[in-house]
Design a protein around this motif. Structure first.
Motif, PDB file in Angstrom:
ATOM      1  N   GLN A 224       0.850  -1.189   0.000  1.00  0.00           N
ATOM      2  CA  GLN A 224       0.000   0.000   0.000  1.00  0.00           C
ATOM      3  C   GLN A 224       0.885   1.237   0.000  1.00  0.00           C
ATOM      4  OE1 GLN A 224      -3.082   2.151   2.917  1.00  0.00           O
ATOM      5  NE2 GLN A 224      -3.729   0.060   2.436  1.00  0.00           N
ATOM      6  N   LEU A 225       0.568   2.184  -0.884  1.00  0.00           N
ATOM      7  CA  LEU A 225       1.327   3.434  -0.971  1.00  0.00           C
ATOM      8  C   LEU A 225       0.460   4.591  -0.513  1.00  0.00           C
ATOM      9  CD1 LEU A 225       2.891   3.057  -4.576  1.00  0.00           C
ATOM     10  CD2 LEU A 225       3.870   2.302  -2.382  1.00  0.00           C
ATOM     11  N   LYS A 226       1.078   5.502   0.252  1.00  0.00           N
ATOM     12  CA  LYS A 226       0.381   6.740   0.644  1.00  0.00           C
ATOM     13  C   LYS A 226       0.846   7.850  -0.292  1.00  0.00           C
ATOM     14  CE  LYS A 226      -1.335   6.631   5.275  1.00  0.00           C
ATOM     15  NZ  LYS A 226      -2.369   5.721   4.697  1.00  0.00           N
ATOM     16  N   HIS A 227      -0.133   8.598  -0.802  1.00  0.00           N
ATOM     17  CA  HIS A 227       0.196   9.683  -1.725  1.00  0.00           C
ATOM     18  C   HIS A 227      -0.197  11.010  -1.089  1.00  0.00           C
ATOM     19  CE1 HIS A 227       0.837   6.627  -4.787  1.00  0.00           C
ATOM     20  NE2 HIS A 227      -0.313   6.088  -4.411  1.00  0.00           N
ATOM     21  N   PRO A 228       0.379  12.101  -1.562  1.00  0.00           N
ATOM     22  CA  PRO A 228      -0.057  13.408  -1.066  1.00  0.00           C
ATOM     23  C   PRO A 228      -1.544  13.589  -1.394  1.00  0.00           C
ATOM     24  CG  PRO A 228       1.864  13.617  -2.534  1.00  0.00           C
ATOM     25  CD  PRO A 228       1.395  12.208  -2.615  1.00  0.00           C
ATOM     26  N   ALA A 229      -2.191  14.514  -0.802  1.00  0.00           N
ATOM     27  CA  ALA A 229      -3.606  14.827  -1.043  1.00  0.00           C
ATOM     28  C   ALA A 229      -4.526  13.771  -0.447  1.00  0.00           C
ATOM     29  CB  ALA A 229      -3.904  15.001  -2.542  1.00  0.00           C
ATOM     30  N   GLY A 230      -4.008  12.983   0.489  1.00  0.00           N
ATOM     31  CA  GLY A 230      -4.864  12.163   1.341  1.00  0.00           C
ATOM     32  C   GLY A 230      -5.381  10.869   0.755  1.00  0.00           C
ATOM     33  N   PHE A 231      -4.852  10.408  -0.341  1.00  0.00           N
ATOM     34  CA  PHE A 231      -5.319   9.103  -0.784  1.00  0.00           C
ATOM     35  C   PHE A 231      -4.167   8.111  -0.868  1.00  0.00           C
ATOM     36  CE2 PHE A 231      -4.964  11.935  -4.426  1.00  0.00           C
ATOM     37  CZ  PHE A 231      -4.124  11.234  -5.260  1.00  0.00           C
ATOM     38  N   ALA A 232      -4.563   6.851  -1.052  1.00  0.00           N
ATOM     39  CA  ALA A 232      -3.576   5.773  -1.077  1.00  0.00           C
ATOM     40  C   ALA A 232      -3.911   4.833  -2.225  1.00  0.00           C
ATOM     41  CB  ALA A 232      -3.604   5.025   0.256  1.00  0.00           C
ATOM     42  N   THR A 233      -2.938   4.029  -2.629  1.00  0.00           N
ATOM     43  CA  THR A 233      -3.200   2.987  -3.621  1.00  0.00           C
ATOM     44  C   THR A 233      -2.698   1.660  -3.064  1.00  0.00           C
ATOM     45  OG1 THR A 233      -1.109   3.501  -4.744  1.00  0.00           O
ATOM     46  CG2 THR A 233      -3.097   4.496  -5.653  1.00  0.00           C
ATOM     47  N   ALA A 234      -3.344   0.574  -3.478  1.00  0.00           N
ATOM     48  CA  ALA A 234      -2.960  -0.748  -2.978  1.00  0.00           C
ATOM     49  C   ALA A 234      -2.858  -1.732  -4.123  1.00  0.00           C
ATOM     50  CB  ALA A 234      -3.991  -1.225  -1.954  1.00  0.00           C
ATOM     51  N   TYR A 235      -1.941  -2.679  -3.967  1.00  0.00           N
ATOM     52  CA  TYR A 235      -1.593  -3.622  -5.032  1.00  0.00           C
ATOM     53  C   TYR A 235      -1.525  -5.015  -4.407  1.00  0.00           C
ATOM     54  CZ  TYR A 235       0.085   0.973  -6.522  1.00  0.00           C
ATOM     55  OH  TYR A 235       0.177   2.319  -6.805  1.00  0.00           O
ATOM     56  N   ALA A 236      -2.316  -5.964  -4.934  1.00  0.00           N
ATOM     57  CA  ALA A 236      -2.418  -7.264  -4.272  1.00  0.00           C
ATOM     58  C   ALA A 236      -2.044  -8.435  -5.184  1.00  0.00           C
ATOM     59  CB  ALA A 236      -3.837  -7.456  -3.748  1.00  0.00           C
ATOM     60  N   HIS A 237      -1.852  -9.574  -4.536  1.00  0.00           N
ATOM     61  CA  HIS A 237      -1.552 -10.867  -5.191  1.00  0.00           C
ATOM     62  C   HIS A 237      -0.182 -10.923  -5.855  1.00  0.00           C
ATOM     63  CE1 HIS A 237      -5.754 -11.465  -4.408  1.00  0.00           C
ATOM     64  NE2 HIS A 237      -6.155 -10.657  -5.379  1.00  0.00           N
ATOM     65  N   MET A 238       0.744 -10.047  -5.428  1.00  0.00           N
ATOM     66  CA  MET A 238       2.063 -10.008  -6.067  1.00  0.00           C
ATOM     67  C   MET A 238       2.823 -11.320  -5.891  1.00  0.00           C
ATOM     68  SD  MET A 238       3.692  -6.359  -4.989  1.00  0.00           S
ATOM     69  CE  MET A 238       2.966  -4.797  -5.445  1.00  0.00           C
ATOM     70  N   SER A 239       3.664 -11.627  -6.869  1.00  0.00           N
ATOM     71  CA  SER A 239       4.566 -12.770  -6.721  1.00  0.00           C
ATOM     72  C   SER A 239       5.795 -12.340  -5.920  1.00  0.00           C
ATOM     73  CB  SER A 239       5.003 -13.294  -8.089  1.00  0.00           C
ATOM     74  OG  SER A 239       5.652 -12.287  -8.833  1.00  0.00           O
ATOM     75  N   ARG A 240       6.171 -11.086  -6.069  1.00  0.00           N
ATOM     76  CA  ARG A 240       7.346 -10.587  -5.373  1.00  0.00           C
ATOM     77  C   ARG A 240       7.164  -9.098  -5.111  1.00  0.00           C
ATOM     78  NH1 ARG A 240      12.689  -9.149  -6.687  1.00  0.00           N
ATOM     79  NH2 ARG A 240      12.512  -9.421  -8.941  1.00  0.00           N
TER      80      ARG A 240
ATOM     81  N   SER B  51      -6.772 -15.925  -5.138  1.00  0.00           N
ATOM     82  CA  SER B  51      -6.667 -15.479  -6.528  1.00  0.00           C
ATOM     83  C   SER B  51      -6.801 -16.687  -7.442  1.00  0.00           C
ATOM     84  CB  SER B  51      -5.301 -14.809  -6.731  1.00  0.00           C
ATOM     85  OG  SER B  51      -5.036 -14.633  -8.099  1.00  0.00           O
ATOM     86  N   THR B  52      -7.462 -16.479  -8.581  1.00  0.00           N
ATOM     87  CA  THR B  52      -7.707 -17.600  -9.492  1.00  0.00           C
ATOM     88  C   THR B  52      -6.638 -17.721 -10.569  1.00  0.00           C
ATOM     89  OG1 THR B  52      -9.076 -16.135 -10.823  1.00  0.00           O
ATOM     90  CG2 THR B  52     -10.213 -17.527  -9.222  1.00  0.00           C
ATOM     91  N   GLY B  53      -5.772 -16.713 -10.703  1.00  0.00           N
ATOM     92  CA  GLY B  53      -4.733 -16.744 -11.728  1.00  0.00           C
ATOM     93  C   GLY B  53      -3.930 -15.471 -11.612  1.00  0.00           C
ATOM     94  N   PRO B  54      -2.783 -15.402 -12.278  1.00  0.00           N
ATOM     95  CA  PRO B  54      -1.940 -14.216 -12.136  1.00  0.00           C
ATOM     96  C   PRO B  54      -2.649 -12.937 -12.593  1.00  0.00           C
ATOM     97  CG  PRO B  54      -1.086 -15.707 -13.846  1.00  0.00           C
ATOM     98  CD  PRO B  54      -2.214 -16.414 -13.169  1.00  0.00           C
ATOM     99  N   HIS B  55      -2.730 -11.968 -11.721  1.00  0.00           N
ATOM    100  CA  HIS B  55      -3.283 -10.655 -12.065  1.00  0.00           C
ATOM    101  C   HIS B  55      -2.932  -9.671 -10.972  1.00  0.00           C
ATOM    102  CE1 HIS B  55      -6.419 -11.805  -9.172  1.00  0.00           C
ATOM    103  NE2 HIS B  55      -6.881 -10.572  -9.219  1.00  0.00           N
ATOM    104  N   LEU B  56      -3.043  -8.400 -11.289  1.00  0.00           N
ATOM    105  CA  LEU B  56      -2.898  -7.354 -10.268  1.00  0.00           C
ATOM    106  C   LEU B  56      -4.285  -6.915  -9.831  1.00  0.00           C
ATOM    107  CD1 LEU B  56      -1.462  -5.021  -8.664  1.00  0.00           C
ATOM    108  CD2 LEU B  56      -1.678  -3.652 -10.765  1.00  0.00           C
ATOM    109  N   HIS B  57      -4.535  -6.969  -8.542  1.00  0.00           N
ATOM    110  CA  HIS B  57      -5.749  -6.360  -7.992  1.00  0.00           C
ATOM    111  C   HIS B  57      -5.319  -4.991  -7.475  1.00  0.00           C
ATOM    112  CE1 HIS B  57      -9.517  -6.045  -5.600  1.00  0.00           C
ATOM    113  NE2 HIS B  57      -8.725  -5.387  -4.768  1.00  0.00           N
TER     114      HIS B  57
END
Ligand SMILES: [Zn+2]
Length: 458
Positions: free
Chosen positions: A356-372, A396-402
């Protein structure tokens, strides 16, 4: 990519270099010349080219102009004439210049002399796989055993050739010379319909993969390459391209203009360097294409075509699924959607390996199911920086970025996010941009002829 030296009937030698002295020397010197009858086919079948795995094509030829000159100079006197045979070699893995010359048919002592003459102007160790070398032999007709290396030309760079040639030298030794080639700048235009992915459609139109990757990167601020591309969408790209003396493309430069028409909406961008700023891409109103967040936070060239793929649901943002899925193979780089810092990096239940990344202006982004995961908690990241790789960890049912965008602690729909636009040109800068834009729009372009082979099993 070919060079002029591969054409049959031409040698790397300037006509003026075919001096009387050289031929007299040849005639009187190291080898005994027999009567000339153009024995090209005979020569070609006898030359043991197959012994050299790196020789991918043999374009031997007697040189008509040289033969004509020889005829006028020596024919009357009954002196025998040499045939010139030129071969193109492509450097393979682990090849040395010396070994290549010998395998092309040069006597080791000749090859060694030629390499020494070249070494003064070119480091033979800088040979790269795929590089072109042209060798010319003088051979008595019908007596290929006596063929003698007379010229070696290495394409050192797209606009630079180095050659070692006996013919440049009056004393039968090799001498080195550098030839610079003037490249002509131009603008190439590529366009087409997208019926699977932009990457594949651009490839079929002849756009080099590196340029397509750049194109996709430029649009990753505005386009969701998983969901926004549909059959019937179109693209157009103008790319700087330099041409050699034969009009063949020698190297590519920057994208100067691009247009994507997606579901009837056209997104255009132009390359421009503001008088006091860095080179950037702007839309017709002069707004930078850069946004605080990438719409496609993954290598867009590697996204599995949304409408061709059946393995994953590729869910959009709904009440049940509060994120966006990007289908791509395991190991595809995932990029920070925007500048920020790493708030979480590690295992997180059904999310698997999660950042999970925090960005300026009060929002964040998240990235799931990574292999590394490629970042650590607390670390600062820049937009576009690789933070991890696609995988299928967690539920997860297969490789993808959530991918999720969070405002406070709540997931929000990235598609509906109002993001501030980047730098907007105004005043004199805007006027200068509009002039640059007009120049790009009206510049003559060249469209490469592509003989694309379409896969028939799609
Ligand atoms: Zn998901």
């Amino acid at each position: 990519m070919g060079t002029r030296h591969e054409q049959p009937g031409q040698t790397p030698l300037e006509p003026e270099l075919f001096g009387r002295r050289f031929y007299l020397h040849l005639a009187a010197g190291a080898f005994c010349l027999l009567a000339l009858t153009a024995g090209l086919a005979f020569l070609e079948t006898k030359v043991p080219a197959a012994a050299a795995p790196s020789i991918i094509q043999v374009t031997g030829a007697t040189t008509p102009s040289a033969t004509a000159r020889l005829g006028s100079q020596h024919g009357r006197g009954g002196l025998p004439l040499p045939s010139l045979v030129t071969r193109s070699i492509q450097v393979g893995e682990g090849d040395t210049l010396m070994a290549l010359l010998v395998s092309a048919g040069a006597a080791p002592e000749d090859a060694s002399e030629a390499v020494q003459a070249l070494a003064a102007i070119y480091n033979p160790r800088s040979l790269k796989v795929g590089q072109q070398i042209t060798v010319t032999f003088a051979a008595e007709d019908g007596d290929y055993d006596t063929q003698r290396l007379v010229d070696v030309t290495v394409s050192a760079d797209v606009d630079r050739k180095v050659l070692a040639s006996r013919m440049l030298s009056p004393d039968d030794s090799f001498s080195g010379q550098e030839q610079r080639q003037e490249l002509t700048p131009g603008l190439s235009r590529f366009s087409g319909f997208i019926d699977d992915s932009l990457f594949e459609a651009a490839g079929r139109a002849g756009l080099p993969p590196a340029v397509t990757a750049e194109l996709i990167r430029l649009y990753s601020f505005d386009v969701d390459f998983q969901r926004d591309i549909h059959p019937g969408d179109t693209f157009e790209v103008k790319v700087e391209r330099w041409f050699d003396g034969d009009g063949r493309p020698a190297k590519d430069g920057a994208i100067t203009y691009a247009s994507l028409t997606l579901s009837g909406v056209t997104h255009q961008l132009w390359r421009f360097q503001p008088p006091k700023g860095e080179i950037d891409y702007f839309d017709s109103a002069g707004s930078s294409v850069r946004k605080a967040l990438l719409k496609t936070p993954i290598d867009g060239a590697r996204i599995t075509s949304g409408f061709g793929m059946r393995q994953h649901p590729l869910l959009g943002y709904t009440k049940m699924h509060k994120g966006l899925d990007f289908g791509a193979s395991t190991g595809t780089p995932i990029m920070a959607a925007g500048d920020g810092s790493v708030a979480f990096a590690g295992d997180k239940g059904t999310y698997g390996r999660y950042v999970q990344l925090k960005h300026p202006a009060g929002f964040a982004t998240a990235y799931a199911h990574m292999s590394r995961i490629a970042v650590k908690r607390g670390q600062s990241v820049r937009q576009g920086q690789i933070i991890g790789y696609v995988g299928t960890t967690g539920r997860s049912t297969g490789p993808h970025l959530h991918y999720e965008v969070l405002a406070g602690d709540k997931q929000v729909n990235p598609a509906g996010l109002k993001l501030p636009t980047g730098h907007k040109l105004a005043g004199a800068e805007l006027a200068s941009f509009q002039a640059a834009r007009l120049a790009i729009d009206t510049a003559p372009t060249q469209t490469p002829v592509v003989t694309a082979v379409r896969e028939t099993d799609r």
